[in-house]
Enzyme design. Structure first.
Site, mmCIF file in Angstrom:
data_model
loop_
_atom_site.group_PDB
_atom_site.id
_atom_site.type_symbol
_atom_site.label_atom_id
_atom_site.label_comp_id
_atom_site.label_asym_id
_atom_site.label_seq_id
_atom_site.Cartn_x
_atom_site.Cartn_y
_atom_site.Cartn_z
ATOM 1 N N GLU A 250 -31.572 22.543 84.537
ATOM 2 C CA GLU A 250 -31.440 22.034 83.173
ATOM 3 C C GLU A 250 -30.823 23.065 82.230
ATOM 4 O O GLU A 250 -31.288 24.206 82.142
ATOM 5 C CB GLU A 250 -32.811 21.603 82.632
ATOM 6 N N HIS B 178 -29.095 22.801 72.556
ATOM 7 C CA HIS B 178 -29.067 22.212 73.894
ATOM 8 C C HIS B 178 -27.669 21.717 74.246
ATOM 9 O O HIS B 178 -27.175 21.952 75.346
ATOM 10 C CB HIS B 178 -30.065 21.061 73.980
ATOM 11 N N ASP C 66 -45.627 26.396 94.894
ATOM 12 C CA ASP C 66 -45.645 24.933 94.927
ATOM 13 C C ASP C 66 -45.708 24.381 93.509
ATOM 14 O O ASP C 66 -46.790 24.263 92.918
ATOM 15 C CB ASP C 66 -46.856 24.471 95.747
ATOM 16 N N LYS D 227 -44.000 19.133 78.776
ATOM 17 C CA LYS D 227 -42.859 19.156 79.697
ATOM 18 C C LYS D 227 -41.997 20.372 79.412
ATOM 19 O O LYS D 227 -41.494 21.042 80.324
ATOM 20 C CB LYS D 227 -42.047 17.874 79.561
#
Length: 438
Positions: free
Chosen positions: A85, A392, A295, A279
Site C-alpha cells: 500500500e 496518499h 503470522d 486498520k
C-alpha cells in the site's frame, strides 16, 4: 467446463502450471510467462521457497521498504516493512522523524503469557470432574515433560493449567485453559504439542478414575488448539511532549492537540470509525510482522478481539493532555517470535531481523507496537489537518502512471507537476492525456 483433477499435488511444478493456465486463463502462454518470470534464478533459493507451502507455482512479491529514524527507548532503529500500500512507509518515516526530536518512543512489556485450550464434553457431576482434575493435573505436566524439557531449560514452559466450566454457554462444555511462556519462539507448535499430550493423558486417566461412573469415564475430547487471543501477551508504546512543541506555532499546537484528542475520542465511541482507525494501525504492524516472518493473520485476529474485549469495538490508541503534556499511546497484544518458523529459513526475514539488531521476541513486540503507533499518529495527524488524500494520492501517483503506461520521461514531468497540484485520480488521467496529446 473444467473437470476436477486427481493427484494435482503429485504433479511437477511445470505440470501444475500447464494445467492451471490451460484450464483457467485466456492466454495460456502469457500466463505461464508471468508465473515463470517470478521464479528465482537461484535454483536452491527457489527450491527453498517452493517448500514453504504446498502446490507452489511461482513467487508472489511484495515491496520491502525501510522506515528510518525510529528512536525507541534511546536506541535508533531502521524498521523493515513489507507492504503493497502506497504512503504507509512514508507515513511511518514521517512520524518517526517528528518524534525523534521530541524524546522518541517509550515502550514497556506488560506481559508475555500465551494461551492454549483442550476443549471437551462431559455430562457427569462437576464436583467429581473437579476432583479428577486436581488428581490428574500433575500427570498432565509430567507426561508432557519430553516436550517441555528444552523450553524449560531456557526459562519457559507451562505456566498454569486450569479447569474451566463453560456449561452456562454450551451444555456439557468444559476446557483445560492452559498458559505458557515460549520466550523468543512464537510457540505455536510447542503449545499445540503440549495440548495434544494433555488431551491424551486426560482421556486415558479418566478411564481409570474410580469415582467416575462408566458414562463419566467416557470424556469426549473435541479439540486441542492454541488461542490467538492473548490479552496477557501485551506491550505498551507511547510518545509525549509539551503541547506547544506539536507545531511551530503554539496557537496552532493547541488546536492540533485538541483535534487529535477529539479524533481519538470519536474512534473510541464509533465502531465504524474505530475499524478504519485500527486498520491504519495494522498497516504499520502487519508490514513489520510480514518482514520478520511472523503470522500477521494470527496477530490481526487477536488484536481485533482485544479491541472488542469490553463488549464494543473501539480504538486501540489513546490520547490526552495532562499538565500541558500531550500523550499518545497504545496497548496491544502481540504474540511474536524471532526463532523458529521462517525466521531461520527465509533469507529476507533473516536480513530484516539483522537490520533490527537481532531482537528478542520481547524487543520485537516493542518495535512492532511502535510501528503501529507511528502509523496511527501519521494518519490521524493528516486527517485533522490537510486530509488523508493529499499525501496518499501523491504517493499513489506512480501506481496510476504505471497503469496508464507512462514512459519514464512522462513520469518525471507529471511527478513534478503534481508537487504543486492536487493529485486526484481524475486529475492525473487528465494531465497524462494532455501531455500525450502534446
Amino acid at each position: 467446463m473444467t473437470k476436477p483433477i486427481q493427484g494435482f499435488s503429485k504433479l511437477t511444478k511445470e505440470e501444475k502450471i500447464d494445467w492451471i493456465v490451460s484450464n483457467y486463463t485466456q492466454d495460456a502462454e502469457t500466463a505461464k510467462n508471468i508465473l515463470m518470470r517470478y521464479w528465482n534464478t537461484d535454483v536452491d533459493l527457489q527450491k527453498l521457497h517452493d517448500e514453504f507451502i504446498e502446490n507452489t507455482i511461482s513467487n508472489y512479491y511484495l515491496p520491502l521498504g525501510i522506515a528510518p529514524n525510529f528512536l525507541i527507548n534511546t536506541e535508533l532503529y531502521a524498521i523493515p516493512m513489507a507492504i503493497e500500500e502506497s504512503s504507509v512507509v512514508a507515513a511511518a518515516s514521517k512520524a518517526a522523524k517528528f518524534w525523534l526530536d521530541r524524546g522518541g518512543f517509550k515502550t514497556t512489556i506488560l506481559g508475555t503469557e500465551k494461551i492454549g485450550q483442550v476443549h471437551f464434553m462431559f455430562s457427569g457431576n462437576f464436583n467429581k470432574l473437579n476432583t479428577f482434575f486436581k488428581y490428574v493435573e500433575p500427570k498432565l505436566r509430567s507426561e508432557a515433560a519430553v516436550i517441555t524439557r528444552n523450553m524449560e531449560k531456557r526459562g519457559g514452559g507451562i505456566s498454569k493449567i486450569e479447569l474451566r466450566d463453560k456449561t452456562a454457554e454450551l451444555a456439557n462444555y468444559y476446557q483445560l485453559h492452559c498458559t505458557f511462556e515460549t520466550l523468543d519462539a512464537m510457540g505455536a507448535n510447542f503449545i499445540n504439542s503440549c495440548l495434544e499430550e494433555f488431551a491424551k493423558t486426560f482421556k486415558k486417566e479418566a478411564l481409570c478414575f474410580a469415582e467416575f461412573t462408566e458414562e463419566e469415564k467416557d470424556i469426549e475430547i473435541v479439540m486441542s488448539i492454541l488461542s490467538n487471543y492473548v490479552p496477557n501477551c501485551l506491550v505498551r508504546a507511547e510518545v509525549s511532549c509539551p503541547v506547544e512543541e506539536l507545531t511551530d506555532d503554539p496557537t496552532d499546537s493547541k488546536e492540533f492537540a485538541k483535534k487529535m484528542i477529539q479524533a481519538i475520542a470519536i474512534a473510541k465511541v464509533e465502531p465504524h470509525r474505530a475499524v478504519t482507525h485500527n486498520k491504519g494501525i495494522m498497516n504499520g504492524i502487519d508490514a513489520v510482522i510480514l518482514a520478520t516472518g511472523n503470522d500477521f493473520r494470527a496477530v490481526e485476529a487477536g488484536v481485533h478481539a482485544y479491541a472488542a474485549k469490553d463488549g464494543k469495538y473501539t480504538s486501540l490508541t489513546n490520547a490526552c493532555i495532562t499538565d500541558g503534556i500531550f500523550s499518545f499511546w497504545i496497548e496491544i497484544p502481540l504474540a511474536l517470535g524471532t526463532v523458529g518458523g521462517l525466521t531461520s529459513l527465509h533469507p529476507l526475514v533473516n536480513l530484516a531481523l539483522e537490520i533490527l539488531q537481532k531482537p528478542s521476541a520481547q524487543e520485537l513486540m516493542q518495535i512492532v507496537a511502535v510501528a503501529g503507533l507511528a502509523q496511527n499518529f501519521a494518519a490521524v495527524r493528516s486527517l485533522v489537518t490537510t486530509g488523508i488524500q493529499e499525501g496518499h494520492m501523491k504517493m499513489h501517483l506512480l501506481n496510476i502512471l504505471n497503469q496508464l503506461g507512462a514512459t519514464e520521461e512522462e513520469k518525471l514531468t507529471l511527478t513534478n507537476h503534481f508537487k504543486k497540484n492536487s493529485a486526484t485520480h481524475a486529475a492525473v488521467v487528465e494531465a497524462f492525456e494532455n501531455l500525450r496529446s502534446q
